[in-house]
Design a protein around this motif. Structure first.
Motif, PDB file in Angstrom:
ATOM      1  N   TYR A 114       0.836  -1.206   0.000  1.00  0.00           N
ATOM      2  CA  TYR A 114       0.000   0.000   0.000  1.00  0.00           C
ATOM      3  C   TYR A 114       0.868   1.252   0.000  1.00  0.00           C
ATOM      4  CZ  TYR A 114      -4.113  -2.845   1.348  1.00  0.00           C
ATOM      5  OH  TYR A 114      -5.138  -3.755   1.395  1.00  0.00           O
ATOM      6  N   GLU A 115       1.950   1.203   0.733  1.00  0.00           N
ATOM      7  CA  GLU A 115       2.838   2.365   0.795  1.00  0.00           C
ATOM      8  C   GLU A 115       3.545   2.578  -0.546  1.00  0.00           C
ATOM      9  OE1 GLU A 115       5.912   4.390   3.945  1.00  0.00           O
ATOM     10  OE2 GLU A 115       5.089   2.409   4.390  1.00  0.00           O
ATOM     11  N   GLN A 116       3.960   1.494  -1.185  1.00  0.00           N
ATOM     12  CA  GLN A 116       4.587   1.608  -2.512  1.00  0.00           C
ATOM     13  C   GLN A 116       3.620   2.215  -3.525  1.00  0.00           C
ATOM     14  OE1 GLN A 116       5.695  -2.441  -3.304  1.00  0.00           O
ATOM     15  NE2 GLN A 116       7.804  -2.140  -2.589  1.00  0.00           N
ATOM     16  N   LYS A 117       2.340   1.911  -3.361  1.00  0.00           N
ATOM     17  CA  LYS A 117       1.309   2.425  -4.279  1.00  0.00           C
ATOM     18  C   LYS A 117       0.802   3.808  -3.856  1.00  0.00           C
ATOM     19  CE  LYS A 117       1.108  -1.100  -7.021  1.00  0.00           C
ATOM     20  NZ  LYS A 117       1.567  -0.970  -8.395  1.00  0.00           N
ATOM     21  N   ASN A 118       1.409   4.388  -2.815  1.00  0.00           N
ATOM     22  CA  ASN A 118       1.033   5.706  -2.288  1.00  0.00           C
ATOM     23  C   ASN A 118      -0.404   5.768  -1.774  1.00  0.00           C
ATOM     24  OD1 ASN A 118       3.549   7.008  -2.697  1.00  0.00           O
ATOM     25  ND2 ASN A 118       3.074   7.134  -4.879  1.00  0.00           N
ATOM     26  N   LEU A 119      -0.899   4.634  -1.303  1.00  0.00           N
ATOM     27  CA  LEU A 119      -2.225   4.612  -0.696  1.00  0.00           C
ATOM     28  C   LEU A 119      -2.148   5.045   0.766  1.00  0.00           C
ATOM     29  CD1 LEU A 119      -3.450   1.216  -2.181  1.00  0.00           C
ATOM     30  CD2 LEU A 119      -4.110   3.504  -2.918  1.00  0.00           C
ATOM     31  N   ILE A 120      -1.022   4.725   1.400  1.00  0.00           N
ATOM     32  CA  ILE A 120      -0.766   5.153   2.783  1.00  0.00           C
ATOM     33  C   ILE A 120       0.657   5.706   2.834  1.00  0.00           C
ATOM     34  CG2 ILE A 120      -2.366   3.481   3.810  1.00  0.00           C
ATOM     35  CD1 ILE A 120       0.092   1.774   4.597  1.00  0.00           C
ATOM     36  N   SER A 121       0.977   6.379   3.922  1.00  0.00           N
ATOM     37  CA  SER A 121       2.335   6.905   4.050  1.00  0.00           C
ATOM     38  C   SER A 121       2.814   6.737   5.487  1.00  0.00           C
ATOM     39  CB  SER A 121       2.385   8.374   3.645  1.00  0.00           C
ATOM     40  OG  SER A 121       1.549   9.143   4.474  1.00  0.00           O
ATOM     41  N   SER A 154      -6.954   4.456  -5.285  1.00  0.00           N
ATOM     42  CA  SER A 154      -5.924   5.491  -5.242  1.00  0.00           C
ATOM     43  C   SER A 154      -6.466   6.831  -5.720  1.00  0.00           C
ATOM     44  CB  SER A 154      -4.726   5.078  -6.105  1.00  0.00           C
ATOM     45  OG  SER A 154      -3.755   6.087  -6.128  1.00  0.00           O
ATOM     46  N   ASN A 155      -7.199   6.818  -6.825  1.00  0.00           N
ATOM     47  CA  ASN A 155      -7.787   8.056  -7.349  1.00  0.00           C
ATOM     48  C   ASN A 155      -8.700   8.702  -6.319  1.00  0.00           C
ATOM     49  OD1 ASN A 155      -6.435   7.585  -9.751  1.00  0.00           O
ATOM     50  ND2 ASN A 155      -8.230   6.800 -10.802  1.00  0.00           N
ATOM     51  N   ALA A 156      -9.489   7.898  -5.649  1.00  0.00           N
ATOM     52  CA  ALA A 156     -10.410   8.433  -4.643  1.00  0.00           C
ATOM     53  C   ALA A 156      -9.657   8.954  -3.425  1.00  0.00           C
ATOM     54  CB  ALA A 156     -11.415   7.359  -4.231  1.00  0.00           C
ATOM     55  N   LEU A 157      -8.657   8.208  -2.983  1.00  0.00           N
ATOM     56  CA  LEU A 157      -7.900   8.624  -1.807  1.00  0.00           C
ATOM     57  C   LEU A 157      -7.101   9.901  -2.051  1.00  0.00           C
ATOM     58  CD1 LEU A 157      -6.610   5.232  -0.367  1.00  0.00           C
ATOM     59  CD2 LEU A 157      -8.394   6.701   0.562  1.00  0.00           C
ATOM     60  N   ASP A 158      -6.804  10.180  -3.321  1.00  0.00           N
ATOM     61  CA  ASP A 158      -6.088  11.418  -3.642  1.00  0.00           C
ATOM     62  C   ASP A 158      -6.867  12.655  -3.216  1.00  0.00           C
ATOM     63  OD1 ASP A 158      -3.891  10.114  -4.663  1.00  0.00           O
ATOM     64  OD2 ASP A 158      -4.486  10.355  -6.769  1.00  0.00           O
ATOM     65  N   SER A 159      -8.193  12.511  -3.108  1.00  0.00           N
ATOM     66  CA  SER A 159      -9.018  13.656  -2.705  1.00  0.00           C
ATOM     67  C   SER A 159      -9.097  13.814  -1.191  1.00  0.00           C
ATOM     68  CB  SER A 159     -10.434  13.511  -3.273  1.00  0.00           C
ATOM     69  OG  SER A 159     -11.112  12.438  -2.642  1.00  0.00           O
ATOM     70  N   LEU A 160      -8.534  12.861  -0.445  1.00  0.00           N
ATOM     71  CA  LEU A 160      -8.582  12.904   1.018  1.00  0.00           C
ATOM     72  C   LEU A 160      -7.245  13.374   1.582  1.00  0.00           C
ATOM     73  CD1 LEU A 160     -10.376   9.521   1.780  1.00  0.00           C
ATOM     74  CD2 LEU A 160     -11.388  11.788   1.584  1.00  0.00           C
ATOM     75  N   PRO A 161      -7.268  13.943   2.774  1.00  0.00           N
ATOM     76  CA  PRO A 161      -5.996  14.343   3.394  1.00  0.00           C
ATOM     77  C   PRO A 161      -5.118  13.129   3.671  1.00  0.00           C
ATOM     78  CG  PRO A 161      -7.826  14.580   4.946  1.00  0.00           C
ATOM     79  CD  PRO A 161      -8.420  14.208   3.622  1.00  0.00           C
ATOM     80  N   LYS A 162      -3.810  13.275   3.451  1.00  0.00           N
ATOM     81  CA  LYS A 162      -2.885  12.142   3.627  1.00  0.00           C
ATOM     82  C   LYS A 162      -2.623  11.809   5.090  1.00  0.00           C
ATOM     83  CE  LYS A 162      -0.742  11.173  -0.521  1.00  0.00           C
ATOM     84  NZ  LYS A 162      -1.070   9.900  -1.036  1.00  0.00           N
ATOM     85  N   ASN A 163      -2.546  12.807   5.939  1.00  0.00           N
ATOM     86  CA  ASN A 163      -2.072  12.572   7.301  1.00  0.00           C
ATOM     87  C   ASN A 163      -3.108  12.838   8.375  1.00  0.00           C
ATOM     88  OD1 ASN A 163       0.542  11.756   6.499  1.00  0.00           O
ATOM     89  ND2 ASN A 163       1.015  13.887   6.055  1.00  0.00           N
ATOM     90  N   LYS A 164      -4.366  12.715   8.018  1.00  0.00           N
ATOM     91  CA  LYS A 164      -5.409  12.786   9.029  1.00  0.00           C
ATOM     92  C   LYS A 164      -6.624  12.035   8.518  1.00  0.00           C
ATOM     93  CE  LYS A 164      -7.524  17.206   7.864  1.00  0.00           C
ATOM     94  NZ  LYS A 164      -7.953  18.480   8.382  1.00  0.00           N
TER      95      LYS A 164
END
Length: 144
Positions: free
Chosen positions: A22-29, A65-75
């Motif tokens: 997931y981290e490699q795919k930038n879904l989480i950080s 991934s496309n959908a998560l791009d619209s959400l804040p990464k760190n909250k």
């Protein structure tokens, strides 16, 4: 309070290898602490829950991934942000549901018909609509 990768895996029910993926795919950080160990903010648990729910309804990682791009990464996303994201998936999921219902209704007839023909198959080629533009092997090479 930051979480270790093991804590995230345990609390989310996701294997460590999946978290790396997931981290490699930038879904989480994550970030690295002074000991160079991965640390995750607690909000990652919500993102993982969204990923798992989306996968369970058949969405691809690219769609997620496309959908998560619209959400804040760190909250964690707000209720409004989650609703906006889920509304974007609604039409696609409704279409998939209708396709599955059609398959469910026609599958028995298809198996029982014995035609073994992609050219005339009521599932693959309803009402022989492909005959207007294609014939033979084009059905296999051209899915449109």
């Amino acid at each position: 309070m930051d979480l270790s990768i093991g804590e995230v895996a345990k609390r989310s029910g996701v294997k460590v290898s999946a978290l790396h993926f997931y981290e490699q795919k930038n879904l989480i950080s994550s970030h690295r602490n002074s000991g160079n160990q991965r640390r995750y903010q607690r909000s990652v648990l919500r993102r993982i829950a969204v990923i798992k729910a989306a996968q369970q309804v058949g969405l691809s990682l690219q769609e997620i991934s496309n959908a998560l791009d619209s959400l804040p990464k760190n909250k964690a996303p707000t209720r409004q942000q989650w609703e906006k994201m889920s509304r974007a998936w609604y039409d696609d999921l409704e279409h998939r549901i209708q396709q599955l219902k059609a398959l469910q209704e026609d599958l028995g007839g298809c198996i029982g018909c014995g035609c073994l023909s992609l050219e005339n198959c009521s599932l693959r080629n309803p009402d022989d609509i492909r005959a207007q533009e294609h014939s033979g092997e084009s059905l296999l090479t051209d899915p449109d």
